[in-house]
Design a protein around this motif. Structure first.
Motif, PDB file in Angstrom:
ATOM      1  N   TYR A 164       0.849  -0.814  -0.329  1.00 16.35           N
ATOM      2  CA  TYR A 164      -0.297   0.051   0.452  1.00 16.35           C
ATOM      3  C   TYR A 164       1.124   1.043  -0.272  1.00 16.35           C
ATOM      4  O   TYR A 164       0.856   2.421  -0.702  1.00 16.35           O
ATOM      5  N   HIS A 168       1.113   4.064  -2.694  1.00 14.06           N
ATOM      6  CA  HIS A 168       1.067   5.812  -2.153  1.00 14.06           C
ATOM      7  C   HIS A 168       2.303   6.318  -3.355  1.00 14.06           C
ATOM      8  O   HIS A 168       1.346   7.335  -3.279  1.00 14.06           O
ATOM      9  N   CYS A 169       2.668   6.217  -3.386  1.00 12.33           N
ATOM     10  CA  CYS A 169       3.867   6.619  -4.394  1.00 12.33           C
ATOM     11  C   CYS A 169       3.429   6.557  -5.519  1.00 12.33           C
ATOM     12  O   CYS A 169       3.758   7.910  -6.012  1.00 12.33           O
ATOM     13  N   SER A 171       1.274   6.737  -6.942  1.00 13.75           N
ATOM     14  CA  SER A 171       0.154   7.501  -7.512  1.00 13.75           C
ATOM     15  C   SER A 171       0.959   9.070  -7.464  1.00 13.75           C
ATOM     16  O   SER A 171       0.126   9.719  -8.342  1.00 13.75           O
ATOM     17  N   GLN A 172       1.162   9.108  -6.084  1.00 14.44           N
ATOM     18  CA  GLN A 172       2.520  10.222  -5.275  1.00 14.44           C
ATOM     19  C   GLN A 172       3.120  10.898  -7.042  1.00 14.44           C
ATOM     20  O   GLN A 172       2.716  11.829  -8.010  1.00 14.44           O
ATOM     21  N   GLU A 207      -4.039   7.386  -4.295  1.00 21.18           N
ATOM     22  CA  GLU A 207      -3.844   7.971  -3.307  1.00 21.18           C
ATOM     23  C   GLU A 207      -4.193   7.666  -1.692  1.00 21.18           C
ATOM     24  O   GLU A 207      -4.075   7.356  -0.701  1.00 21.18           O
ATOM     25  N   ALA A 210      -4.896   4.169  -0.713  1.00 22.62           N
ATOM     26  CA  ALA A 210      -3.711   3.250  -0.591  1.00 22.62           C
ATOM     27  C   ALA A 210      -3.668   3.913   0.931  1.00 22.62           C
ATOM     28  O   ALA A 210      -2.920   2.771   1.617  1.00 22.62           O
ATOM     29  N   LEU A 211      -3.831   4.792   1.184  1.00 22.34           N
ATOM     30  CA  LEU A 211      -3.885   5.716   2.119  1.00 22.34           C
ATOM     31  C   LEU A 211      -4.485   4.918   3.528  1.00 22.34           C
ATOM     32  O   LEU A 211      -4.633   4.070   4.628  1.00 22.34           O
ATOM     33  N   THR A 290      -1.097  12.337   8.614  1.00 25.72           N
ATOM     34  CA  THR A 290      -2.163  11.792   7.870  1.00 25.72           C
ATOM     35  C   THR A 290      -3.011  13.428   7.888  1.00 25.72           C
ATOM     36  O   THR A 290      -3.494  13.390   7.323  1.00 25.72           O
ATOM     37  N   GLN A 321       3.127  14.596   1.795  1.00 24.90           N
ATOM     38  CA  GLN A 321       3.551  13.669   1.437  1.00 24.90           C
ATOM     39  C   GLN A 321       4.042  12.539   1.896  1.00 24.90           C
ATOM     40  O   GLN A 321       4.619  11.811   2.650  1.00 24.90           O
TER      41      GLN A 321
END
Length: 339
Positions: A164, A168-169, A171-172, A207, A210-211, A290, A321
């Motif tokens: 995940y 996340h990375c 997607s960023q 993102e 995933a978070l 967060t 992020q």
């Protein structure tokens, strides 16, 4: 001074208009912006043109110097594009008439969404290159971290937190290609506007999902599991709609995700606050990171959707992020130690 033409071909009166500034939501048609500029002397100058929704032609002293996309009189004729540009031009006197013809038939709102800068061409170009390099480095950092996390997951498949974090990375990194100088057009020159527009939303959704999955993985003993499944199902349905629907329909349902985004945020904060209350390991660290992330991503998403100019969360978003990612990596590492 600006004047506009709507879908039916009706012309509005000339009027002074604030730039940057987007049109009222649901406004389609064309508009012509005209400005007279007095410069220190004759010579070579540059014009920085950022986000203009969604296609435009640029004329200086009656000569067309640049075109971004294809300006059209209807949906079929228009070919939108978001490529940022430094446009060089030369003037024989110290005055320049700048005319920008803009069309929007694809999205909810059109217009000049960013500041337009005029000045020394070399300085503008140098600044643009610096920003592009900063974006490239940021993309490289997130892609590198994403690949590293994916490698860790391949070695420890039982710990899905690494997977995940990797998503996340990635997607960023995808989002950075679009939100800063739209560098994606310099990497993939022929990419379609529809692909760019949809990728932006998919990156935001990726993102958030995933978070949420990461938080659920780190604190599996929390309640509200059925609610979590329902929210993730809504996220998946929305993702499928983004993929299969044409861009004209996507732009009309984009606002729905604001509601879904708020629900995702509320659910994650409830999870983390409950974890802090139960004194779960390092829950306060993840909660603080967060909150920074969710605040800035919310501001930036709304800004990108409606073209607001009051506050840009882009850079703060990246800092949030990175801070959150450090917190996440630390937490995963500590959890591995305890197991």
């Amino acid at each position: 001074i600006g004047c506009s033409t709507d879908k039916e071909g009706n012309h509005s009166l000339k009027q002074y208009i604030e730039v940057p500034g987007t049109w009222e939501a649901g406004t389609y048609g064309t508009a012509t912006y005209r400005m007279n500029v007095k410069l220190p002397e004759k010579g070579r100058y540059g014009l920085y043109v950022g986000m203009i929704c969604n296609a435009y032609r640029l004329q200086i002293n009656g000569e067309e110097v640049f075109q971004n996309g294809v300006v059209g009189e209807n949906l079929q004729e228009e070919q939108p594009k978001w490529k940022y540009q430094i446009v060089p031009f030369y003037i024989e006197s110290n005055e320049a008439e700048i005319v920008i013809e803009v069309s929007n038939y694809h999205l909810l709102s059109g217009g000049i969404a960013d500041n337009i800068l005029i000045g020394d061409f070399e300085k503008l170009q140098t600044n643009f290159i610096k920003n592009a390099l900063t974006t490239a480095i940021t993309i490289g950092i997130f892609l590198g971290l994403g690949c590293y996390m994916l490698l860790l997951f391949s070695m420890q498949e039982r710990n899905k937190a690494y997977l995940y974090l990797s998503l996340h990375c990635i997607s960023q990194a995808a989002l950075e290609l679009i939100i800063n100088e739209c560098v994606i057009y310099y990497i993939i020159p022929n990419i379609s506007f529809e692909a760019v527009y949809k990728l932006q939303f998919l990156a935001y959704i990726g993102e958030v999902m995933a978070l949420g999955l990461f938080i659920k993985t780190m604190y599996p003993r929390q309640r509200h599991k059925k609610l979590f499944i329902a929210i993730m199902s809504c996220n998946m349905i929305y993702t499928v709609l983004i993929l299969v629907m044409p861009i004209v329909l996507v732009t009309h349902i984009a606002g729905i995700y604001i509601v879904l985004l708020v629900i995702n945020i509320a659910n994650m904060l409830i999870y983390l606050i409950e974890a802090v209350y139960k004194k779960e390991n390092y829950a306060w660290l993840i909660l603080s990171g967060t909150i920074i992330l969710l605040f800035t991503v919310s501001i930036d998403f709304i800004r990108r959707l409606y073209g607001l100019n009051a506050f840009s969360g882009i850079r703060n978003y990246v800092y949030g992020q990175l801070f959150l990612l450090v917190c996440q990596m630390y937490l995963v590492y500590r959890s591995e130690e305890h197991t």
